[in-house]
Design a protein around this motif. Structure first.
Motif, short mmCIF file in Angstrom:
data_model
loop_
_atom_site.label_atom_id
_atom_site.label_comp_id
_atom_site.label_asym_id
_atom_site.label_seq_id
_atom_site.Cartn_x
_atom_site.Cartn_y
_atom_site.Cartn_z
N LEU A 119 6.64 -1.87 -9.56
CA LEU A 119 7.63 -0.91 -10.05
C LEU A 119 7.10 -0.12 -11.25
N GLY A 120 6.26 -0.76 -12.04
CA GLY A 120 5.68 -0.08 -13.19
C GLY A 120 4.81 1.10 -12.80
N GLY A 121 4.38 1.14 -11.54
CA GLY A 121 3.58 2.26 -11.07
C GLY A 121 4.36 3.32 -10.34
N LEU A 122 5.70 3.30 -10.48
CA LEU A 122 6.55 4.28 -9.80
C LEU A 122 7.33 5.08 -10.84
N PRO A 123 6.66 5.93 -11.59
CA PRO A 123 7.34 6.60 -12.71
C PRO A 123 8.39 7.62 -12.30
N PRO A 182 0.81 -1.24 0.00
CA PRO A 182 0.00 0.00 0.00
C PRO A 182 0.83 1.28 0.00
N LEU A 183 2.12 1.18 0.36
CA LEU A 183 2.98 2.37 0.39
C LEU A 183 3.75 2.56 -0.92
N LEU A 184 3.57 1.67 -1.87
CA LEU A 184 4.25 1.82 -3.16
C LEU A 184 3.44 2.80 -4.00
N ARG A 185 3.57 4.07 -3.66
CA ARG A 185 2.78 5.14 -4.27
C ARG A 185 3.52 5.75 -5.45
N PRO A 186 2.79 6.34 -6.38
CA PRO A 186 3.42 6.95 -7.57
C PRO A 186 4.37 8.10 -7.25
N THR A 187 4.28 8.67 -6.04
CA THR A 187 5.16 9.78 -5.68
C THR A 187 6.54 9.34 -5.23
N LEU A 188 6.76 8.03 -5.06
CA LEU A 188 8.03 7.54 -4.53
C LEU A 188 9.20 7.88 -5.45
N LYS A 189 10.29 8.33 -4.82
CA LYS A 189 11.53 8.59 -5.54
C LYS A 189 12.68 7.72 -5.02
N ASN A 190 12.57 7.22 -3.80
CA ASN A 190 13.64 6.45 -3.17
C ASN A 190 13.05 5.19 -2.58
N LEU A 191 13.46 4.02 -3.08
CA LEU A 191 12.92 2.74 -2.62
C LEU A 191 14.08 1.81 -2.28
#
Length: 575
Positions: A258-262, A233-242
């Motif tokens: 990962l495809g949802g983390l542009p 649930p925290l894998l949001r599109p706003t993520l820059k650092n994973l």
């Protein structure tokens, strides 16, 4: 309690930022003398006592926030500054630092108590008393806070609900799977660091965070030992650092996520898992990460190869110091696939990106070995010779010791594109003497790398022997050499040759059993013929360097100098 601060009596460590320290030097004391930051051995007050409270608070903040965080972060193969998941010790460091400042004098105490920004590190749960949490929350006022919560025997967090909307950084340590009471919309949240109960942990809702929260400012997620269902649930599109050390996750689900983390800029993954036996690898989608700048991958499972092969990212990632790819405990076939993927990816790098990274000339470093030649596993590492000198891991894998450096070089010869070969100007090879003597075809002209300017060979007896033999095969009869155009020698642009640990003859010339009659198969004579042939064909070596040579002496260096245009360098060690 005193109202003035005497630096000679202070017992705290105060680190002043460099720019601010330069501004404080030379501030006069009451007696008109200039003092440095540490004060002087007199009863006069320290120069720091004349600072306005705003600057004093900035100094406190520099020590409390920056200093404490850096001291408790670890450097790992994932890169510097990875978060330390255990938060209790870090919070204690912050608390002790603030306490020391407040005990120094009344002015420092008042300044600290009136600065909410100094109290943004809030502990909660196991390892922190409820009273301490209440005091820090009160002193933090309405300032943004960093919440460090440990849930082991604590299941009620209702006291935090009113403060959760101002949490910017959340660190969670979970020891149980029970539902924790108390959650709220955390719209200010920027970073989450969570560590679960271990590999195979069941899915659970992370405490404190409402899954329906929009999290518009959320950019960084660090997770370890948590299930995919818990953290997805925290894998949001706003993520820059994973940054993840998940144990074993369904790799198909992860790649789809990962495809949802542009916007992703940094990805560090360790022990992600492998596809299921039902051909999951064939169902993996290709994922483009156009903004990626940093990539660190590591696993003992070949599933990491499937992940890497389905990722696309800018060329600057693989040519920078922000790339690591490690595979542990692989079989020979997996090692070859690992090597092929890396060579393919490097070959695809654009000319501009490659040239920018390799300012001092493109290079490739290949090592097969480890701590010693007797190791049960063979550790293969491949690296780009970067203009930077700092050590880093580029790519590495640990495989069964059933292959030798010759097989690796053959694979490199076969799988490296002509484009990449033409870019390589430096080549370093070391093998810790892993049976490379049977591969005489390695340095024939078909090996490629025709633009090579510098070659370094370390503990590779077969390779340097057959390099010299390849020149004998190609040579024209002396003393009437065939023109260069009709004879193709290995590495026609080679200018520098460096040899480490070569055995030139057995026994050495000063040994009583040494036979005066030279053995033409001793490496010293092969090397002599090689440099002589290159000179005769108009492509002589400019530099020859010998280090840790066995059976090599002054006479040998003098003999070789007549065929080398610039310099023969020898370390003087007679082994």
């Amino acid at each position: 309690m005193v109202s003035r601060c005497y630096a000679s009596h202070a017992v705290v460590s105060l680190i002043v930022p460099l720019g601010m320290k330069e501004g404080l030097e030379g501030i006069p004391n009451d007696d008109g003398r200039n003092n440095n930051i540490a004060g002087h051995n007199s009863d006069k007050t320290s120069a720091i006592d004349s600072l306005p409270e705003e600057l004093l608070i900035q100094i406190f903040q520099h020590n409390v926030i920056v200093g404490a965080v850096i001291r408790n972060e670890r450097d790992s193969w994932l890169g510097p500054g990875e978060p330390e998941f255990s938060s209790v010790k870090r919070i204690r460091d912050v608390w002790r630092t603030l306490r020391n400042y407040m005990l120094t004098c009344r002015r420092w105490r008042d300044a600290a108590l009136q600065a909410p920004i100094l109290w943004r590190e809030v502990p909660f749960g196991d390892g922190a008393s409820r009273k301490a949490t209440e005091v820090i929350l009160k002193r933090s006022g309405q300032a943004p806070i960093r919440l460090n919560a440990t849930f082991k025997r604590v299941f009620d967090a209702e006291m935090l609900v009113a403060h959760l909307p101002r949490v910017t950084h959340l660190r969670l340590r979970l020891y149980h799977t029970r539902t924790v009471k108390g959650a709220a919309d955390m719209s200010a949240l920027q970073t989450v660091t969570v560590r679960g109960s271990g590999v195979g942990a069941p899915d659970l809702s992370l405490p404190l965070i409402l899954q329906s929260s929009p999290l518009p400012n959320f950019t960084s997620l660090h997770g370890a030992d948590v299930s995919f269902g818990s953290i997805s649930p925290l894998l949001r599109p706003t993520l820059k650092n994973l940054s993840l050390n998940p144990g074993k996750w369904p790799i198909v689900d992860f790649i789809n996520a990962l495809g949802g983390l542009p916007l992703l800029e940094r990805l560090a993954v360790q022990f992600i898992g492998s596809p299921n036996p039902n051909n999951d690898a064939d169902r993996l989608p290709d994922v483009a990460l156009p903004h990626l700048r940093t990539l660190h991958l590591g696993d003992s499972d070949p599933g990491i190869l499937d992940l890497f092969s389905h990722l696309s990212f800018p060329d600057q990632v693989v040519t920078s110091y922000q790339f690591t790819f490690v595979l542990w405990f692989s079989q020979f076939e997996e090692t070859i696939r690992f090597l092929s993927l890396i060579l393919q990816r490097i070959s695809e790098v654009t000319d501009d990106a490659f040239t920018m990274a390799m300012e001092s000339g493109g290079g490739l470093k290949i090592n097969l070995g480890g701590q010693s030649a007797s190791m049960a596993e063979a550790i293969l590492s491949v690296d780009l010779l970067h203009s930077r000198k700092a050590h880093r891991i580029f790519t590495s894998c640990c495989a069964d010791d059933n292959f030798v450096i010759g097989q690796i070089l053959q694979e490199i010869c076969a799988k490296t594109s002509w484009r990449l070969k033409s870019r390589v100007h430096q080549l370093e090879i070391s093998s810790l003497k892993r049976g490379d003597h049977s591969h005489s075809e390695l340095f024939t002209t078909s090996f490629g790398f025709h633009n090579l300017h510098q070659l370094s060979l370390e503990d590779a007896p077969g390779i340097w022997t057959h390099l010299a033999q390849a020149h004998r095969v190609a040579r024209a009869p002396f003393p009437d050499p065939t023109p260069v155009s009709s004879v193709e020698l290995p590495f026609p642009k080679l200018q520098r040759l460096l040899l480490f640990g070569a055995v030139f003859r057995r026994p050495p010339p000063d040994d009583p059993e040494y036979d005066v009659e030279p053995n033409e198969e001793d490496f010293i004579w092969l090397l002599r013929d090689m440099v002589k042939i290159r000179q005769a064909h108009g492509i002589p070596l400019a530099f020859l360097s010998i280090y840790r040579g066995v059976g090599f002496g002054v006479e040998d260096a003098d003999m070789l100098r007549q065929y080398v245009t610039e310099r023969v360098k020898w370390d003087g060690r007679m082994l």
